[in-house]
Design an enzyme around this catalytic site. Structure first.
Site, PDB file in Angstrom:
ATOM      1  CD1 TRP B 138      -2.671   1.607   0.411  1.00  0.00           C
ATOM      2  CD2 TRP B 138      -2.032   1.936   2.540  1.00  0.00           C
ATOM      3  NE1 TRP B 138      -3.399   2.663   0.922  1.00  0.00           N
ATOM      4  CE2 TRP B 138      -3.031   2.882   2.226  1.00  0.00           C
ATOM      5  CE3 TRP B 138      -1.485   1.952   3.820  1.00  0.00           C
ATOM      6  CZ2 TRP B 138      -3.497   3.831   3.132  1.00  0.00           C
ATOM      7  CZ3 TRP B 138      -1.945   2.896   4.729  1.00  0.00           C
ATOM      8  CH2 TRP B 138      -2.944   3.822   4.374  1.00  0.00           C
ATOM      9  CG  ASP B 220      -2.258  -2.607   7.169  1.00  0.00           C
ATOM     10  OD1 ASP B 220      -1.838  -1.808   6.301  1.00  0.00           O
ATOM     11  OD2 ASP B 220      -3.430  -2.552   7.607  1.00  0.00           O
ATOM     12  CE  LYS B 256     -10.191  -0.272   2.262  1.00  0.00           C
ATOM     13  NZ  LYS B 256      -9.244   0.661   2.906  1.00  0.00           N
TER      14      LYS B 256
END
Lengths: 429, 410
Positions: B138, B220, B256
């Site tokens: 990311w 993460d 999300k």
């Protein structure tokens, strides 16, 4: 000490049995053995201590959160109305831009600078939504740390909000101070301030509280602001305004923004932090703004691009809920009108409490001069109490406040102001 | 003369610029396969039904106000969020050595963890400890750790472009050869941007080396539930590492899996060795939080806490999550099938082997440019597509466009 906590270390000093035990201990040791217990936050720590106290008469005069005359948190009716409108709109939850909700930032800037501000007309400000006042100050500090060409020294008034210092320090700036509060008068040390400011090296950053100075409640008068502006201009200092109480000080949002607007008119390209925690009661929703007044729109665009680069690795983009509420209130005439009335109401209640406290102290027979309690403005009052007196007030009366003698007037009610007067008199007579 | 006259114009953040370009495009068949947010089959954002329900509850509850949360956040949120990651019956939780900091999204959780590590890990204020992020990763990982003060943020081998899979040998090699005590940022599941996760056996190998070489584990976890549709399955790696006895951090995002993108709901779960360590760690976290945002926003955390702490709402939430995960799996299956039917050159198994929101298509930058400019299909320069941007209505156009691009542009 950290080495001892990492992996296996041979010690030549220990004999075999002890060595084995020592090695086993090292093997199961933690990365964090060397981490000290951090001290409790001086301001928020007060509330936590207050919560633990079982005395029914206890008073929380620590953190600056407004309370109504029943001592209860106050949700503004304009906020509830705005929330109902927002719910009915069934909006999505897509990410905001890095700089936040556009309608909020625009309204936020207008509130501070005035709708007819030349700065807004020429588009030479950049205003981003931030995580309330703290987040705004932090972004500002980071921005200055990275881009300010002058000395990375921030001059705070003495005293200032406790969190200013670690915010700027963590951002990589050095903290200095200018005289501000005069303990002998519990008022503004105007002469001392001008004297100190006149000696600040050029291009340093000076922090000014726009209104309702925290923690003292002592604000310069307009004629004094004018002189401060002059000397700041002479010294070519970068002005950082912290405005956390617009509307809360006098009850009038334009009056409370007077200093900010005056400085801009005088040609200072300021940076400005705003909070809506107190004046809209949106504390936990974290609503704030950070503004940089630039030379022109082109410069504002460059600054904006860099602010985004700063924000992204901290939290990516800001939370929607509070900004949406604030924008709805500011941009809906009916709600804005209600809001102005409610802010006025909050400020008025505080002014009344100040008067009642002084009356109460007189009634208790206090021989001290308590005029400053009425002269000071905003949520806080710098009582002039010394740390030992504060400690007694807390231990003997369960009145919680910060060690510097600061009380949040918002925590005072008509029901407890008499008790407070008793306590203060007891520890000061 | 302005103090800011020398401030240079910064390049825009790529993923947001892509969205902006998409917005400005007038082409009627345009498709946005850029930013990572879920879309329904109508191509619309989706506020989870359970979220709508809970928001109504909140708005009508007069007992709720807007007071400050504690510095570390809403307690019911922090504990229930950590339980989601580690499991209800987690021994570490029962041993009182798990704590959490409510943060602003996954980004905020990474930031807080990074700031803590820079101050207290591997010696005080050690900015030289290498921080390893996957190649690719990311795009904000680098900046988060660099801005927290780490001087040395490096890639570890991860994506094997030639074979379109995990470069396990390279990954394990980097774990063996890196300096001891290095920090590794691991994607708990649904790796962003490649969608390629290690298998359980591979995770076990990774854990072994990390334990032996005293490397710091920083997970993460932005897609728990979203990847496979199962919360437990998606948390397997995190829970395995906890069971191995690591002291570790896990940055959780509820953007999300709860669709709460703009409310910034995140949680930094801290697994410490014992309760005393945990207490001291949290006390220092408070200081870091205080100078960054003082205390976190309440709305999103309330929504998550109410949902997770009510059996009915929790059940409804899991269904909502499965709905999203299932739609993504369907689009993966259909895209692969269509490319195979078209006879598009290359192999396309990776589309269904990869997991989560993203797929690393394997398109090179020239091909990506073609897709954007000629076909008005917006994807990242890396070839990453957001599967959520696919719908039953646009999947044919996308498949045909990929086919055209791959045959026309090399």
């Amino acid at each position: 000490n950290n080495d001892v906590n990492k992996g296996v270390i041979l010690s030549t000093v220990l004999c075999t049995d002890e060595l084995i035990i020592h090695l086993i201990w090292c093997l199961y040791s933690s990365w964090w053995g060397g981490v000290q217990m951090g001290p409790p936050d001086p301001i928020l720590g007060v509330t936590e201590a207050f919560k633990r106290d079982t005395n029914p008469k206890k008073m929380n005069l620590g953190v600056g959160a407004y309370r109504d005359d029943q001592g209860k948190p106050f949700v503004l009716s304009c906020v509830r109305k705005a929330e109902a409108i927002i719910t009915s709109k069934q909006l999505d939850k897509e990410y905001l831009p890095i700089g936040g909700l556009g309608e909020f930032s625009k309204a936020c800037a207008e509130l501070a600078l005035g709708a007819d501000s030349e700065v807004l007309k020429s588009g030479r400000n950049i205003t981003v939504q931030t995580i309330s006042g703290t987040g705004s100050l932090r972004i500002g500090a980071n921005f200055l740390s990275r881009f300010h060409g002058g000395p990375l020294d921030v001059y705070l008034p003495k005293p200032s909000w406790g969190n200013h210092t670690p915010i700027f320090r963590d951002a990589g700036m050095q903290l200095k101070a200018y005289r501000y509060y005069d303990p002998s008068t519990c008022g503004f040390d105007f002469k001392g301030a001008l004297d100190d400011i006149s000696k600040i090296p050029e291009q340093s950053v000076i922090m000014l509280h726009a209104c309702a100075h925290n923690p003292t409640g002592v604000d310069p008068r307009p004629e004094q602001w004018k002189e401060i502006s002059d000397i700041v201009k002479k010294r070519n200092l970068l002005v950082f305004f912290d405005m956390a109480y617009q509307g809360f000080a006098s009850g009038d949002i334009d009056r409370d923004a007077w200093a900010v607007r005056y400085f801009i008119e005088q040609g200072h390209n300021i940076v400005l932090s705003q909070s809506f925690a107190k004046n809209m009661g949106l504390y936990g929703e974290r609503v704030g703004g950070f503004t940089v007044v630039c030379n022109d729109a082109e410069e504002a665009k460059r600054v904006e691009s860099q602010l985004k680069i700063l924000i992204r690795p901290i939290y990516s983009n800001p939370p929607m809920n509070g900004a949406r509420i604030a924008a709805t209130i500011l941009n809906t005439p009916d709600l804005r009108s209600i809001w102005l009335g409610e802010v006025h109401g909050m400020a008025n209640r505080i002014i009344k409490m100040r008067e009642q406290l002084v009356a109460g102290l007189k009634k208790e027979g206090s021989s001290h001069n308590w005029q400053h309690v009425i002269d000071q403005i905003g949520m806080f009052c710098f009582t002039g109490l010394k740390p030992e007196q504060v400690e007694r007030l807390t231990k003997e009366f369960s009145v919680y406040m910060t060690k510097d003698g600061r009380i949040s007037m918002a925590g005072v009610t008509s029901g407890n102001v008499g008790y407070l007067a008793q306590g203060i008199h007891a520890v000061t007579k | 003369m302005s103090v800011f006259s020398e401030v240079p114009q910064a390049a825009p953040v790529a993923v947001f610029k892509l969205s902006q370009d998409f917005s400005n495009d007038q082409f009627p068949q345009k498709v946005n396969l850029g930013v990572g947010a879920y879309r329904t089959d109508e191509g619309q954002p989706w506020v989870l039904p359970v979220v709508k329900k809970v928001e109504k509850i909140i708005v009508h509850d007069d007992r709720l106000n807007h007071e400050y949360l504690p510095i570390l956040g809403l307690p019911e949120f922090r504990s229930s969020a950590s339980k989601i990651a580690l499991g209800d019956d987690s021994p570490a939780i029962q041993e009182d050595r798990v704590g959490a900091v409510q943060c602003l999204g996954g980004t905020g959780a990474l930031k807080m963890g990074a700031e803590f590590l820079r101050r207290f890990y591997n010696g005080n204020n050690n900015t030289k400890t290498p921080v390893y992020v996957s190649a690719p990763t990311w795009e904000n990982h680098n900046a988060v750790f660099a801005n927290a003060g780490f001087d040395d943020v490096r890639p570890y081998k991860y994506w094997d472009a030639e074979n379109r899979g995990l470069d396990l040998a390279g990954f394990l090699g980097d774990l063996e050869s890196c300096p001891e005590h290095s920090i590794f940022v691991l994607h708990a599941c649904a790796h962003n941007p490649t969608g390629t996760d290690p298998t359980q056996e591979q995770w076990m190998q990774i854990a072994d080396i990390m334990m032996r070489r005293k490397l710091f584990v920083f997970f993460d976890s932005a897609y728990q539930g979203f990847a496979s549709g199962s919360l437990e399955k998606d948390a397997w790696a995190v829970r395995y590492f906890v069971s191995m006895g690591f002291e570790m951090f896990c940055a959780q995002s509820f953007s999300k899996n709860f669709g709460l993108y703009n409310e910034r709901v995140g949680n930094l779960t801290i697994v410490a060795q014992d309760a005393d360590n945990l207490k001291r760690i949290l006390s220092q976290m408070e200081k870091i939080v205080r100078t960054t945002w003082s205390n976190p926003p309440s709305q999103g955390a309330r929504i998550v806490a109410i949902t997770l702490n009510s059996p009915e709402l929790f059940s409804e939430w899991k269904d909502n999550v499965k709905t999203m995960a299932d739609r993504v799996l369907l689009m993966r299956a259909q895209l692969k099938a269509k490319l195979q039917a078209l006879g598009t050159p290359g192999t396309w198994d990776h589309i269904t082997e990869q997991i989560g929101m993203f797929s690393f298509t394997g398109l090179n930058s020239k091909q990506v440019e073609y897709m954007v400019k000629e076909k008005h299909i917006y994807l990242m320069a890396s070839g990453r597509i957001n599967m959520c941007g696919l719908t039953t209505k646009n999947i044919d156009y996308v498949a045909e466009s990929i086919h055209e691009t791959v045959t026309m542009v090399q």
